[in-house]
Motif scaffolding. Structure first.
Motif, PDB file in Angstrom:
ATOM      1  N   TRP A   1      66.907  43.393   8.640  1.00 17.14           N
ATOM      2  CA  TRP A   1      65.985  44.585   7.843  1.00 17.14           C
ATOM      3  C   TRP A   1      66.386  45.808   7.130  1.00 17.14           C
ATOM      4  O   TRP A   1      67.594  46.592   7.740  1.00 17.14           O
ATOM      5  CB  TRP A   1      64.677  44.967   8.751  1.00 17.14           C
ATOM      6  CG  TRP A   1      64.078  43.692   9.065  1.00 17.14           C
ATOM      7  CD1 TRP A   1      64.192  43.233  10.235  1.00 17.14           C
ATOM      8  CD2 TRP A   1      63.099  43.477   8.557  1.00 17.14           C
ATOM      9  NE1 TRP A   1      62.962  42.339   9.881  1.00 17.14           N
ATOM     10  CE2 TRP A   1      62.332  42.392   9.147  1.00 17.14           C
ATOM     11  CE3 TRP A   1      61.507  43.958   6.988  1.00 17.14           C
ATOM     12  CZ2 TRP A   1      61.184  41.274   8.846  1.00 17.14           C
ATOM     13  CZ3 TRP A   1      60.485  43.497   6.644  1.00 17.14           C
ATOM     14  CH2 TRP A   1      60.259  42.094   7.750  1.00 17.14           C
ATOM     15  N   MET A   2      66.314  46.259   5.681  1.00 18.83           N
ATOM     16  CA  MET A   2      66.417  47.817   5.197  1.00 18.83           C
ATOM     17  C   MET A   2      65.064  48.063   5.070  1.00 18.83           C
ATOM     18  O   MET A   2      64.403  47.677   4.060  1.00 18.83           O
ATOM     19  CB  MET A   2      67.590  47.498   4.614  1.00 18.83           C
ATOM     20  CG  MET A   2      67.531  48.670   3.097  1.00 18.83           C
ATOM     21  SD  MET A   2      69.230  48.222   2.271  1.00 18.83           S
ATOM     22  CE  MET A   2      70.690  48.023   3.363  1.00 18.83           C
ATOM     23  N   VAL A   3      65.105  49.405   5.169  1.00 21.74           N
ATOM     24  CA  VAL A   3      64.338  50.476   4.511  1.00 21.74           C
ATOM     25  C   VAL A   3      64.038  51.396   4.030  1.00 21.74           C
ATOM     26  O   VAL A   3      65.240  51.693   4.036  1.00 21.74           O
ATOM     27  CB  VAL A   3      62.867  51.027   5.356  1.00 21.74           C
ATOM     28  CG1 VAL A   3      62.269  51.834   5.232  1.00 21.74           C
ATOM     29  CG2 VAL A   3      62.510  49.442   6.976  1.00 21.74           C
TER      30      VAL A   3
ATOM     31  N   LEU B   1      58.260  52.979  -0.652  1.00 22.22           N
ATOM     32  CA  LEU B   1      59.218  52.465  -0.124  1.00 22.22           C
ATOM     33  C   LEU B   1      58.618  50.973   0.294  1.00 22.22           C
ATOM     34  O   LEU B   1      58.343  50.436  -0.581  1.00 22.22           O
ATOM     35  CB  LEU B   1      58.087  52.925   0.936  1.00 22.22           C
ATOM     36  CG  LEU B   1      57.930  53.855   2.345  1.00 22.22           C
ATOM     37  CD1 LEU B   1      57.136  53.495   3.308  1.00 22.22           C
ATOM     38  CD2 LEU B   1      58.965  54.544   2.851  1.00 22.22           C
ATOM     39  N   THR B   2      59.693  50.282   0.239  1.00 23.07           N
ATOM     40  CA  THR B   2      60.128  49.168   0.159  1.00 23.07           C
ATOM     41  C   THR B   2      61.040  48.910   1.865  1.00 23.07           C
ATOM     42  O   THR B   2      61.703  49.378   2.084  1.00 23.07           O
ATOM     43  CB  THR B   2      61.412  48.845  -0.645  1.00 23.07           C
ATOM     44  OG1 THR B   2      62.607  49.541  -0.074  1.00 23.07           O
ATOM     45  CG2 THR B   2      60.744  48.947  -2.143  1.00 23.07           C
ATOM     46  N   ALA B   3      60.253  47.307   2.146  1.00 21.22           N
ATOM     47  CA  ALA B   3      60.988  46.761   3.045  1.00 21.22           C
ATOM     48  C   ALA B   3      62.154  45.327   3.165  1.00 21.22           C
ATOM     49  O   ALA B   3      60.729  45.042   1.853  1.00 21.22           O
ATOM     50  CB  ALA B   3      60.320  46.129   4.266  1.00 21.22           C
TER      51      ALA B   3
ATOM     52  N   TRP C   1      73.380  53.515   7.133  1.00 22.83           N
ATOM     53  CA  TRP C   1      72.078  54.472   5.381  1.00 22.83           C
ATOM     54  C   TRP C   1      73.299  54.236   4.001  1.00 22.83           C
ATOM     55  O   TRP C   1      74.465  53.859   4.332  1.00 22.83           O
ATOM     56  CB  TRP C   1      72.441  56.108   6.006  1.00 22.83           C
ATOM     57  CG  TRP C   1      71.977  56.700   7.058  1.00 22.83           C
ATOM     58  CD1 TRP C   1      72.284  57.238   8.316  1.00 22.83           C
ATOM     59  CD2 TRP C   1      70.180  56.947   6.978  1.00 22.83           C
ATOM     60  NE1 TRP C   1      71.184  57.397   8.549  1.00 22.83           N
ATOM     61  CE2 TRP C   1      70.374  57.721   8.367  1.00 22.83           C
ATOM     62  CE3 TRP C   1      69.447  56.856   5.800  1.00 22.83           C
ATOM     63  CZ2 TRP C   1      69.154  58.004   8.448  1.00 22.83           C
ATOM     64  CZ3 TRP C   1      68.147  57.958   5.955  1.00 22.83           C
ATOM     65  CH2 TRP C   1      67.917  57.972   7.706  1.00 22.83           C
ATOM     66  N   SER C   2      72.251  54.211   3.508  1.00 25.16           N
ATOM     67  CA  SER C   2      72.509  53.771   2.210  1.00 25.16           C
ATOM     68  C   SER C   2      71.975  54.547   0.956  1.00 25.16           C
ATOM     69  O   SER C   2      70.688  55.214   1.041  1.00 25.16           O
ATOM     70  CB  SER C   2      72.434  52.258   1.638  1.00 25.16           C
ATOM     71  OG  SER C   2      71.171  51.644   1.729  1.00 25.16           O
TER      72      SER C   2
ATOM     73  N   LEU D   1      63.971  55.545  -7.195  1.00 22.27           N
ATOM     74  CA  LEU D   1      65.967  55.768  -6.419  1.00 22.27           C
ATOM     75  C   LEU D   1      65.280  56.123  -5.237  1.00 22.27           C
ATOM     76  O   LEU D   1      64.624  56.782  -4.978  1.00 22.27           O
ATOM     77  CB  LEU D   1      66.015  57.235  -7.422  1.00 22.27           C
ATOM     78  CG  LEU D   1      66.641  57.080  -9.040  1.00 22.27           C
ATOM     79  CD1 LEU D   1      66.398  58.174  -8.990  1.00 22.27           C
ATOM     80  CD2 LEU D   1      67.799  55.978  -8.463  1.00 22.27           C
ATOM     81  N   SER D   2      66.641  56.116  -4.181  1.00 24.56           N
ATOM     82  CA  SER D   2      66.385  55.415  -2.939  1.00 24.56           C
ATOM     83  C   SER D   2      67.229  55.869  -1.861  1.00 24.56           C
ATOM     84  O   SER D   2      68.768  56.167  -1.580  1.00 24.56           O
ATOM     85  CB  SER D   2      64.795  54.638  -2.573  1.00 24.56           C
ATOM     86  OG  SER D   2      66.694  53.429  -2.496  1.00 24.56           O
ATOM     87  N   ILE D   3      67.121  56.695  -0.462  1.00 22.71           N
ATOM     88  CA  ILE D   3      67.834  56.570   0.376  1.00 22.71           C
ATOM     89  C   ILE D   3      67.359  54.828   2.210  1.00 22.71           C
ATOM     90  O   ILE D   3      65.606  55.496   1.513  1.00 22.71           O
ATOM     91  CB  ILE D   3      67.360  57.211   0.979  1.00 22.71           C
ATOM     92  CG1 ILE D   3      68.005  58.742   0.185  1.00 22.71           C
ATOM     93  CG2 ILE D   3      68.835  57.207   2.017  1.00 22.71           C
ATOM     94  CD1 ILE D   3      67.850  59.953   0.839  1.00 22.71           C
ATOM     95  N   GLY D   4      68.262  54.164   2.023  1.00 26.57           N
ATOM     96  CA  GLY D   4      67.907  53.618   2.868  1.00 26.57           C
ATOM     97  C   GLY D   4      68.457  53.088   3.803  1.00 26.57           C
ATOM     98  O   GLY D   4      69.463  53.993   4.826  1.00 26.57           O
ATOM     99  N   TYR D   5      67.830  52.284   5.422  1.00 28.80           N
ATOM    100  CA  TYR D   5      68.074  52.378   6.277  1.00 28.80           C
ATOM    101  C   TYR D   5      68.127  51.445   7.146  1.00 28.80           C
ATOM    102  O   TYR D   5      67.283  50.660   6.952  1.00 28.80           O
ATOM    103  CB  TYR D   5      66.833  53.102   7.411  1.00 28.80           C
ATOM    104  CG  TYR D   5      67.995  53.485   9.109  1.00 28.80           C
ATOM    105  CD1 TYR D   5      68.577  54.181   9.451  1.00 28.80           C
ATOM    106  CD2 TYR D   5      67.932  52.540   9.393  1.00 28.80           C
ATOM    107  CE1 TYR D   5      69.344  54.621  10.470  1.00 28.80           C
ATOM    108  CE2 TYR D   5      67.802  52.677  10.774  1.00 28.80           C
ATOM    109  CZ  TYR D   5      69.360  53.305  11.150  1.00 28.80           C
ATOM    110  OH  TYR D   5      70.135  53.146  12.555  1.00 28.80           O
ATOM    111  N   ARG D   6      69.551  50.583   7.359  1.00 32.11           N
ATOM    112  CA  ARG D   6      69.084  49.601   8.309  1.00 32.11           C
ATOM    113  C   ARG D   6      69.043  49.234   9.425  1.00 32.11           C
ATOM    114  O   ARG D   6      69.968  49.685  10.261  1.00 32.11           O
ATOM    115  CB  ARG D   6      71.282  49.258   7.259  1.00 32.11           C
ATOM    116  CG  ARG D   6      71.035  47.624   7.951  1.00 32.11           C
ATOM    117  CD  ARG D   6      72.509  47.172   7.370  1.00 32.11           C
ATOM    118  NE  ARG D   6      72.882  46.792   6.076  1.00 32.11           N
ATOM    119  CZ  ARG D   6      73.028  46.549   4.346  1.00 32.11           C
ATOM    120  NH1 ARG D   6      72.095  45.651   5.285  1.00 32.11           N
ATOM    121  NH2 ARG D   6      73.574  47.048   3.273  1.00 32.11           N
ATOM    122  N   PHE D   7      68.126  48.243   9.762  1.00 33.48           N
ATOM    123  CA  PHE D   7      68.312  48.231  11.504  1.00 33.48           C
ATOM    124  C   PHE D   7      69.390  46.885  11.687  1.00 33.48           C
ATOM    125  O   PHE D   7      69.149  45.743  11.015  1.00 33.48           O
ATOM    126  CB  PHE D   7      67.157  47.694  11.467  1.00 33.48           C
ATOM    127  CG  PHE D   7      65.980  48.696  11.075  1.00 33.48           C
ATOM    128  CD1 PHE D   7      65.557  49.549  12.088  1.00 33.48           C
ATOM    129  CD2 PHE D   7      65.689  49.088  10.110  1.00 33.48           C
ATOM    130  CE1 PHE D   7      64.731  50.675  12.047  1.00 33.48           C
ATOM    131  CE2 PHE D   7      64.667  49.849  10.028  1.00 33.48           C
ATOM    132  CZ  PHE D   7      63.830  50.956  10.664  1.00 33.48           C
TER     133      PHE D   7
END
Length: 241
Positions: A26-28, A70-72, A194-195, A235-241
């Motif tokens: 998952w990435m949010v 937000l995106t998931a 992080w991305s 434009l976003s910051i992402g977090y990968r689980f």
């Protein structure tokens, strides 16, 4: 041979682990979303006293809008993913165009447009930079619609023949719709969690606007079809689980 077999088993386990960190992940993402409507409208048509007439040269356009989104994203494979998009509904401002240009703002509305997209991500899962393309659909509806005074009082219906007889308190409804979406973007991996990301999308979106004016001569219905067709930048910051 024993050492070779052990090395082979370790290598296979490492490959399996690498795949597990992409497929099934998952990435949010959270960030700034900008809508740039490529808008236009049909002329306004008024239906009163059993007759229909078009307001010559009338039209409407929409201003740009910004919001937080937000995106998931869920990776079905190393390359194929499903992404859901949600956000704070942006306030859209509708302005008069053509013969309605002097009126200025016609009204505002909050646009709700959750979307789901299927994406294909290029490159290897371990690559820092991964471009992607996608397509999907959004479901769009409008709330908190507010009309400006010239529209809310029916002043748009003034005519030399009837004067102000067709004017009166006015309400509005905007149709709900499904809207096709295409998008393309890039994800840059900072570390294993992080991305940062950037994407651009295009949505084929139109809505039917219906004004109902309670005049002294009966209810007057005014209709138009507004094409919104926004180009959406994210434009976003992402977090990968």
């Amino acid at each position: 041979m024993k050492h070779a077999s052990a090395a082979l088993l370790l290598a296979m386990a490492a490959i399996s682990t690498a795949r597990a960190q992409s497929a099934g992940q998952w990435m949010v993402n959270a960030g700034w979303l900008h809508l740039a409507p490529q808008s236009s409208s049909q002329p306004f048509t008024a239906n009163a006293l059993g007759q229909s007439s078009t307001l010559p040269g009338s039209g409407a356009t929409l201003e740009d809008a910004d919001t937080f989104a937000l995106t998931a994203r869920y990776y079905l494979t190393d390359h194929v993913a499903l992404e859901a998009l949600l956000g704070i509904p942006p306030k859209l401002r509708l302005n008069g165009a053509g013969s309605l240009g002097p009126v200025g703002e016609l009204g505002t509305a909050r646009a709700y447009s959750p979307a789901i997209l299927a994406q294909y991500h290029f490159g290897e899962p371990t690559a820092r930079l991964r471009p992607y393309i996608g397509a999907g659909v959004a479901y769009v509806w409008f709330r908190n619609v507010q009309l400006s005074e010239p529209v809310a009082t029916g002043q748009l219906l003034y005519s030399p023949a009837l004067g102000t007889q067709l004017e009166g308190p006015t309400s509005v409804s905007l149709s709900k719709t499904f809207a096709p979406v295409i998008n393309a973007g890039l994800t840059y991996k900072i570390d294993k969690h992080w991305s940062v990301g950037a994407s651009i999308s295009y949505m084929w979106l139109s809505t039917n606007a219906t004004l109902a004016t309670r005049s002294g001569l009966g209810t007057v219905t005014t209709t138009t079809r507004v094409k919104i067709n926004p180009i959406v930048s994210f434009l976003s910051i992402g977090y990968r689980f």
